[in-house]
Design an enzyme around this catalytic site. Structure first.
Site, PDB file in Angstrom:
ATOM      1  N   HIS A 272       0.758  -1.062   0.045  1.00 53.20           N
ATOM      2  CA  HIS A 272       0.047  -0.042   0.132  1.00 53.20           C
ATOM      3  C   HIS A 272       0.609   1.208  -0.001  1.00 53.20           C
ATOM      4  CE1 HIS A 272       1.238  -0.803   4.150  1.00 53.20           C
ATOM      5  NE2 HIS A 272       0.575   0.449   4.355  1.00 53.20           N
ATOM      6  N   CYS A 273       2.127   1.155   0.017  1.00 54.96           N
ATOM      7  CA  CYS A 273       2.755   2.367   0.261  1.00 54.96           C
ATOM      8  C   CYS A 273       4.029   2.619  -0.951  1.00 54.96           C
ATOM      9  CB  CYS A 273       3.594   2.449   1.472  1.00 54.96           C
ATOM     10  SG  CYS A 273       2.524   2.823   3.047  1.00 54.96           S
ATOM     11  N   ILE A 274       4.886   1.601  -1.198  1.00 55.85           N
ATOM     12  CA  ILE A 274       5.933   1.761  -1.947  1.00 55.85           C
ATOM     13  C   ILE A 274       5.869   1.963  -3.567  1.00 55.85           C
ATOM     14  CG2 ILE A 274       8.171   0.759  -2.640  1.00 55.85           C
ATOM     15  CD1 ILE A 274       8.680  -0.265  -0.076  1.00 55.85           C
TER      16      ILE A 274
END
Length: 445
Positions: A272-274
């Site tokens: 969900h981030c990188i």
């Protein structure tokens, strides 16, 4: 003053904390506040999730169902789909998803939807904190004007801050309480009170001068990882062309006690981030006429890794005089990282998509993911859902190629090596002893 009012409620544990969005970030946060003695209410649009929590169960691996049941029983924790209960909250924390549009531009529609619900019920004495990853300026430029349209004034009536979520699903060492919390308010009063609230549940709170700094810090954290993973992935492709062991090269470089930090290649980046955060930063940069070429290059390199994995499979099959079309390919793991059930942005989805487009008979085994659906997987070709298959001797033996995409701990890799004929290992799951004792031909990333 509103600052003293909220601090007094926090100190006496009388503050009612609301968390909007009960996913991988929101539910652990909600449980931590409840565990610390605060009345904690979670807000969800998914009635099934709310019902699951209220029944004392957890759907997030990092939150123990027994703990949820105990907190619900003590009436410290509850979940609801009725946003009117926001009126009862003294602190409201927004933990909703922030995906990308197909154009790779930020999609803050979930933040806006949550803010609209809060705006309808905003009253004097509330602290609002945004945790959802977003571009610098969102808290000041988007949320603040919405809240002030009610006629209420910042610092006089309500407080507003940003504190980036830091969650590593499946990591037993770092949980909410022992991950340092960065907090930046739109005003100094907002910073002070938000930091004080988090200090009740987090060991270390790091206050910064503004919400913009906090927003940018989050993007830097994950852009740093994306860029360095991109470097490792490019090195892996170069080493493959030069017939050099990438992993041995990294191990050798990592012996340097200064000036080097080891990053490792893989089949692509997920979660969900990188895969998402660098786009938020580069999008904001473009709004100010700045071309973040370094970030864009890393994204380009990382996004090509599924193609590289497919090429490794094709090369291995070619050496066995087999075409890709009609060959049975078994993927081990489809989650974006080991020992979790999260497939968001997982490179496995792109690998499956590309293999099926080339006519391969693709199957997968993942003890954490029972089915992969491609209508919501952000893949190019889509296709019918695939169910996880049992990892039987026949399944391994009949596969023309086994691809280790996610190195789940419970997989018996010795057995995989014994029964498979061709293995593409994208995670360095097969150590030296396994490789030496294997009857399979092994291709490593």
């Amino acid at each position: 003053m509103v600052k003293e009012q909220i601090i007094s409620l926090i100190t006496s544990r009388q503050a009612h904390v609301g968390v909007v969005g009960l996913g991988y970030v929101g539910l652990p946060l909600l449980a931590e506040f409840a565990r610390s003695g605060f009345q904690a209410t979670g807000f969800e649009v998914d009635a099934n999730k709310a019902a699951t929590i209220n029944s004392g169960d957890s759907y997030i691996g990092d939150v123990d169902s027994a703990a949820v049941k105990e907190l619900v029983g003590k009436k410290l924790l509850r979940a609801t789909t009725d946003f009117d209960h926001l009126k009862e909250c003294d602190a409201i924390i927004i933990c909703v998803p922030t995906p990308l549009r197909k154009t790779k531009e930020p999609d803050v529609s979930y933040i806006l939807a949550a803010a609209e619900e809060i705006t309808k019920r905003l009253h004097r004495g509330q602290l609002i904190i945004l945790e959802s990853t977003t571009y610098p300026g969102t808290t000041d430029e988007v949320l603040l004007p919405m809240f002030e349209e009610t006629g209420l004034k910042l610092d006089e009536d309500f407080l507003l801050a940003f504190s980036p979520e830091r969650v590593d699903p499946g990591n037993p060492e770092f949980q909410t309480h022992n991950i340092p919390k960065v907090v930046g308010g739109v005003t100094p009063d907002s910073t002070e009170v938000a930091a004080f609230l988090y200090s009740q549940i987090v060991n270390d709170v790091h206050a910064v001068s503004s919400a913009r700094v906090a927003e940018t810090a989050k993007l830097l954290e994950n852009t740093f990882r994306a860029v360095n993973i991109g470097m490792a992935n490019e090195m892996a492709r170069l080493c493959y062309a030069l017939n050099i062991d990438t992993w041995e090269v990294i191990r050798a470089a990592a012996t340097k006690p200064f000036g080097f930090m080891a990053f490792y290649p893989g089949p692509g980046i997920g979660g969900h981030c990188i895969p998402l955060d660098p786009h938020y930063l580069s999008w904001k940069a473009r709004q100010h006429g700045f071309d973040s070429r370094f970030i864009s290059l890393a994204e380009e390199v990382n996004s090509r890794m599924p193609d590289h994995v497919v090429q490794l499979v094709a090369d291995g099959l070619n050496d066995d005089r087999k075409p890709m079309k009609g060959s049975r390919i078994l993927l081990l793991g489809v989650a974006y990282k080991k020992d979790i059930d999260d497939v968001r942005e997982s490179p496995a989805l792109s690998i499956i998509d590309r293999l099926r487009a080339k006519g391969a008979d693709v199957r997968y085994h993942d003890p954490f993911v029972k089915q992969v659906r491609f209508d919501d997987a952000h893949t190019e070709g889509g296709g019918d859902p695939i169910d996880s298959v049992p990892l039987t001797d026949d399944e391994l033996g009949s596969a023309d190629c086994v691809v280790i995409v996610t190195n789940h701990s419970e997989t018996d890799y010795e057995r995989v090596c014994q029964l498979s004929s061709l293995i593409v290992d994208t995670r360095n799951a097969l150590n030296g002893d396994l490789r030496r004792g294997s009857s399979a031909r092994i291709i490593r990333l």
